[in-house]
Design a protein around this motif. Structure first.
Motif: not given
Length: 92
Positions: A11-16
């Protein structure tokens, strides 16, 4: 070498994205819709001096009860709580 993990189940991070040579990690946060209906586009931040092990731990967090099976909680505990170790800049 650049390692990428796209469309995280978070819910917080889309891509790394992680650069193994530079030891930098670029994190794109999820978009958020405000109560007014306005959509705030998730920003990208670059974090410096991040060991590859930390990147791998964040990527594998969904299978780790120590981080409550959450990429976001893992990122917060390993990176955000240690800003003196991992300085960052906003890219957007």
């Amino acid at each position: 070498m650049v390692l990428r993990k796209l469309n995280l189940d978070s819910s917080q991070l889309q891509n790394i994205e992680y650069d193994t040579e530079k030891q930098t990690m670029i994190v794109k946060f999820q978009d958020h819709t405000l109560k007014s209906g306005i959509v705030r586009t998730g920003k990208r931040y670059i974090y410096y001096h991040v060991p590859e092990e930390v990147y791998q731990t964040i990527i594998e967090a969904k299978t780790n009860p120590m981080f409550e099976n959450s990429h976001g909680k893992c990122f917060h505990r390993l990176i955000k709580c240690h800003e003196e170790l991992y300085p960052y800049d906003c890219l957007d």
